[in-house]
Design an enzyme around this catalytic site. Structure first.
Site, PDB file in Angstrom:
ATOM      1  N   HIS A 171       1.263  -1.531   1.417  1.00 58.43           N
ATOM      2  CA  HIS A 171       1.943  -0.800   2.568  1.00 58.43           C
ATOM      3  C   HIS A 171       0.870  -0.693   3.710  1.00 58.43           C
ATOM      4  CE1 HIS A 171       1.638   3.035   1.244  1.00 58.43           C
ATOM      5  NE2 HIS A 171       1.477   3.085   2.360  1.00 58.43           N
TER       6      HIS A 171
HETATM    7  C1  UD1 Z   1       3.913   5.052   7.240  1.00 59.67           C
HETATM    8  C2  UD1 Z   1       2.655   5.868   7.599  1.00 59.67           C
HETATM    9  C3  UD1 Z   1       1.765   5.764   6.289  1.00 59.67           C
HETATM   10  C4  UD1 Z   1       1.956   6.050   4.986  1.00 59.67           C
HETATM   11  C5  UD1 Z   1       3.620   5.258   4.874  1.00 59.67           C
HETATM   12  C6  UD1 Z   1       3.946   5.721   3.563  1.00 59.67           C
HETATM   13  C7  UD1 Z   1       1.963   6.216   9.774  1.00 59.67           C
HETATM   14  C8  UD1 Z   1       0.771   5.865  10.753  1.00 59.67           C
HETATM   15  N1  UD1 Z   1       1.903   5.283   8.707  1.00 59.67           N
HETATM   16  O1  UD1 Z   1       3.578   3.725   7.056  1.00 59.67           O
HETATM   17  O2  UD1 Z   1       0.569   6.574   6.464  1.00 59.67           O
HETATM   18  O3  UD1 Z   1       1.240   5.727   3.717  1.00 59.67           O
HETATM   19  O4  UD1 Z   1       4.293   5.533   5.793  1.00 59.67           O
HETATM   20  O5  UD1 Z   1       5.144   4.884   2.959  1.00 59.67           O
HETATM   21  O6  UD1 Z   1       2.356   7.123  10.027  1.00 59.67           O
HETATM   22  N2  UD1 Z   1      10.844   0.593   7.964  1.00 59.67           N
HETATM   23  C9  UD1 Z   1      11.965   0.232   7.505  1.00 59.67           C
HETATM   24  N3  UD1 Z   1      12.600   1.188   7.117  1.00 59.67           N
HETATM   25  C10 UD1 Z   1      12.153   2.757   7.031  1.00 59.67           C
HETATM   26  C11 UD1 Z   1      10.946   3.010   7.466  1.00 59.67           C
HETATM   27  C12 UD1 Z   1      10.055   1.711   7.900  1.00 59.67           C
HETATM   28  O7  UD1 Z   1      12.358  -0.959   7.489  1.00 59.67           O
HETATM   29  O8  UD1 Z   1      12.984   3.525   6.711  1.00 59.67           O
HETATM   30  C13 UD1 Z   1       9.856  -0.600   8.339  1.00 59.67           C
HETATM   31  C14 UD1 Z   1      10.000  -1.026   9.871  1.00 59.67           C
HETATM   32  O9  UD1 Z   1       9.939  -2.226  10.162  1.00 59.67           O
HETATM   33  C15 UD1 Z   1       8.721  -0.201  10.402  1.00 59.67           C
HETATM   34  C16 UD1 Z   1       7.898  -0.718   9.338  1.00 59.67           C
HETATM   35  O10 UD1 Z   1       8.560  -0.399   8.132  1.00 59.67           O
HETATM   36  O11 UD1 Z   1       8.479  -0.766  11.708  1.00 59.67           O
HETATM   37  C17 UD1 Z   1       6.516   0.546   9.303  1.00 59.67           C
HETATM   38  O12 UD1 Z   1       7.065   2.050   9.359  1.00 59.67           O
HETATM   39  P1  UD1 Z   1       6.104   2.890   9.968  1.00 59.67           P
HETATM   40  O13 UD1 Z   1       6.984   4.335   9.602  1.00 59.67           O
HETATM   41  O14 UD1 Z   1       5.621   2.612  11.324  1.00 59.67           O
HETATM   42  O15 UD1 Z   1       4.703   2.665   9.084  1.00 59.67           O
HETATM   43  P2  UD1 Z   1       4.576   2.793   7.435  1.00 59.67           P
HETATM   44  O16 UD1 Z   1       3.949   1.364   7.239  1.00 59.67           O
HETATM   45  O17 UD1 Z   1       5.849   3.104   6.714  1.00 59.67           O
HETATM   46  N1  UDP Z   2       6.922   6.299  -4.417  1.00 63.11           N
HETATM   47  C1  UDP Z   2       8.228   6.051  -4.641  1.00 63.11           C
HETATM   48  N2  UDP Z   2       8.942   4.813  -4.825  1.00 63.11           N
HETATM   49  C2  UDP Z   2       8.023   3.719  -4.450  1.00 63.11           C
HETATM   50  C3  UDP Z   2       6.805   3.782  -4.174  1.00 63.11           C
HETATM   51  C4  UDP Z   2       5.933   5.205  -4.282  1.00 63.11           C
HETATM   52  O1  UDP Z   2       8.964   7.067  -4.836  1.00 63.11           O
HETATM   53  O2  UDP Z   2       8.699   2.728  -4.727  1.00 63.11           O
HETATM   54  C5  UDP Z   2       6.067   7.562  -4.246  1.00 63.11           C
HETATM   55  C6  UDP Z   2       4.946   7.655  -5.042  1.00 63.11           C
HETATM   56  O3  UDP Z   2       5.138   8.262  -6.335  1.00 63.11           O
HETATM   57  C7  UDP Z   2       4.169   8.747  -4.214  1.00 63.11           C
HETATM   58  C8  UDP Z   2       4.428   8.556  -2.901  1.00 63.11           C
HETATM   59  O4  UDP Z   2       5.802   7.651  -2.953  1.00 63.11           O
HETATM   60  O5  UDP Z   2       4.889  10.264  -4.518  1.00 63.11           O
HETATM   61  C9  UDP Z   2       3.517   7.801  -1.930  1.00 63.11           C
HETATM   62  O6  UDP Z   2       4.052   7.456  -0.798  1.00 63.11           O
HETATM   63  P1  UDP Z   2       3.349   6.072  -0.098  1.00 63.11           P
HETATM   64  O7  UDP Z   2       2.574   5.279  -1.084  1.00 63.11           O
HETATM   65  O8  UDP Z   2       4.598   5.444   0.658  1.00 63.11           O
HETATM   66  O9  UDP Z   2       2.486   6.720   1.075  1.00 63.11           O
HETATM   67  P2  UDP Z   2       1.130   7.201   0.901  1.00 63.11           P
HETATM   68  O10 UDP Z   2       0.912   7.961  -0.157  1.00 63.11           O
HETATM   69  O11 UDP Z   2       0.016   6.129   1.014  1.00 63.11           O
HETATM   70  O12 UDP Z   2       0.763   7.876   2.311  1.00 63.11           O
END
Ligand code: UD1
Ligand code: UDP
Length: 384
Positions: free
Chosen positions: A199
């Site tokens: 992601h």
């Molecule tokens: C965010 C965090 C990242 C973390 C990740 C965990 C920041 C800068 N990034 O990245 O550090 O590792 O979460 O998963 O804070 N979206 C949906 N539904 C949701 C949430 C997001 O559709 O419930 C989609 C939207 O199109 C959104 C995109 O995902 O624009 C990105 O979401 P965002 O929270 O900005 O960043 P992540 O890539 O999720």
């Molecule tokens: N995780 C989950 N479902 C998924 C992918 C990840 O529950 O489909 C959990 C995983 O076990 C870990 C956390 O989400 O506890 C990690 O989150 P993510 O990778 O979104 O964020 P990051 O750690 O990179 O910030």
């Protein structure tokens, strides 16, 4: 405070430990993640109580998300008059809440302080460095994180090496996760498949980078089927793309099914931070599809290989991983009790502890220090 998927696992052990000590707690969910599969499922599965306040900020650009959280959080902080605002991790909600709280008056406590990838192009690295600078109390998960904070000049009384809250939650839930039968439901056998999560914007928002990674994963999938729970950011990037044979996309999984799949995988390919830590504790080989890690202990003491983006390096790391022979590892204090250590420090602050009107100066001497591999890092100016 929690806002995005990885925050929920981190906040749970801290909340529980505070409550066990009789501390009054208020849980704020910013709403940065809001899909049921990215938010609600974790409350349900982890037994996390419903948030006391939901800010509903939703998605946006980096600045939009940060600004919306700040605007919504500021009046709440004024109203609550808390002794301490606890923020976890490195997402935009973490930075936004820390920035508001630092100006409003409560103590700011950062859980997962001191992690540094050295990669200033990652939004999370900016969030980590700035959140630490805004924090009165810094809870480091590992010795390398503690060393980073010491090198940056934080005072010894601000910094506490407490271990890893993500591991608290993993160890507390693994048994019941493995009893749910997710492998049978997906039709995979223990050690007969790999798991993929992607992601990071640098991997999924960049079309050539994504298609190169998919091609490499396709090569691995010829020998070892890969299950790929697709993050919503990645789902957008993949719309209309046909995945290679053997790479099987599924919806984002709940926590319990995900950790059960992780525990029985032959190998995990990921760009997640939390997944690098979980695979180390589970003894499952992890191939990190990034050029750096802010969690070097998962390489030096764990099962992680930082393979970058070069297809040959990724395939080599995958081949080594599939040979097996990795044992579960627990870096120091990754023992399931990090939340307890954090709560011990926090309860010593209140109730009745005066709110800090005088901020102690934090002499940040230098942003240079040892990198993830122990080599010296360039200064901030050189990173830009
Ligand atoms: C965010 C965090 C990242 C973390 C990740 C965990 C920041 C800068 N990034 O990245 O550090 O590792 O979460 O998963 O804070 N979206 C949906 N539904 C949701 C949430 C997001 O559709 O419930 C989609 C939207 O199109 C959104 C995109 O995902 O624009 C990105 O979401 P965002 O929270 O900005 O960043 P992540 O890539 O999720
Ligand atoms: N995780 C989950 N479902 C998924 C992918 C990840 O529950 O489909 C959990 C995983 O076990 C870990 C956390 O989400 O506890 C990690 O989150 P993510 O990778 O979104 O964020 P990051 O750690 O990179 O910030």
């Amino acid at each position: 405070m929690a806002g995005a998927r990885p925050n929920f696992m981190k906040v749970k052990p801290v909340l529980d430990a505070l409550e066990r000590r009789g501390a009054e707690t208020v849980l704020v969910h910013t709403g940065q993640h809001y899909d049921p599969a990215m938010s609600e499922v974790f409350f349900h599965e982890l037994g996390l109580r419903a948030p006391d306040h939901y800010l509903g900020v939703g998605s946006g650009t980096q600045a939009e998300t940060t600004a919306r959280v700040m605007t919504a959080f500021e009046p709440l902080v004024e109203r609550l008059q808390a002794t301490t605002v606890v923020v976890v991790g490195d997402v935009n909600s973490t930075l936004a809440c820390a920035l508001v709280a630092a100006k409003a008056g409560p103590y700011v406590a950062h859980v997962e302080a001191g992690l540094r990838s050295g990669d200033w192009a990652m939004p999370e690295e900016v969030n980590r460095v700035v959140t630490d600078r805004l924090s009165d109390l810094l809870f480091a998960p590992s010795a390398d994180a503690l060393a980073n904070l010491q090198a940056e000049g934080y005072r010894p009384d601000q910094v506490h090496l407490v271990g890893n809250v993500m591991v608290d939650t993993l160890l507390a839930n693994l048994g019941r996760a493995q009893a749910r039968g997710v492998l049978e439901r997906l039709g995979v056998a223990p050690k007969g498949y790999g798991l993929v999560t992607l992601h990071r914007p640098s991997n999924v928002d960049d079309a050539p980078a994504l298609s190169s990674l998919l091609a490499v994963l396709g090569q691995v999938a010829r020998h070892c089927p890969l299950v790929f729970p697709v993050h919503p950011r990645t789902a957008k990037a993949l719309a209309g793309t046909e995945l290679p044979t053997g790479l099987r996309a599924v919806e984002p999984l709940g926590y319990l099914d995900f950790i059960a799949l992780e525990a029985s995988a032959a190998v995990v390919f990921t760009d997640s931070g939390g997944v690098q830590e979980e695979t180390t504790v589970l003894g499952v080989p992890c191939v990190t599809l990034r050029d750096s890690t802010e969690r070097p202990v998962t390489v030096s003491e764990g099962t992680n290989t930082v393979a970058g983006h070069d297809p040959e390096r990724i395939l080599e790391a995958a081949a080594r991983a599939l040979e097996g022979g990795f044992a579960p590892r627990r870096p120091a204090l990754w023992d399931g009790h990090a939340g307890e250590r954090i709560a011990d420090v926090l309860v010593a602050l209140g109730p009745g502890h005066p709110r800090p009107t005088q901020r102690p100066a934090c002499p940040v001497q230098s942003a240079t220090g040892p990198g993830p591999d122990g080599a010296s890092q360039p200064g901030r100016a050189e990173l830009r």
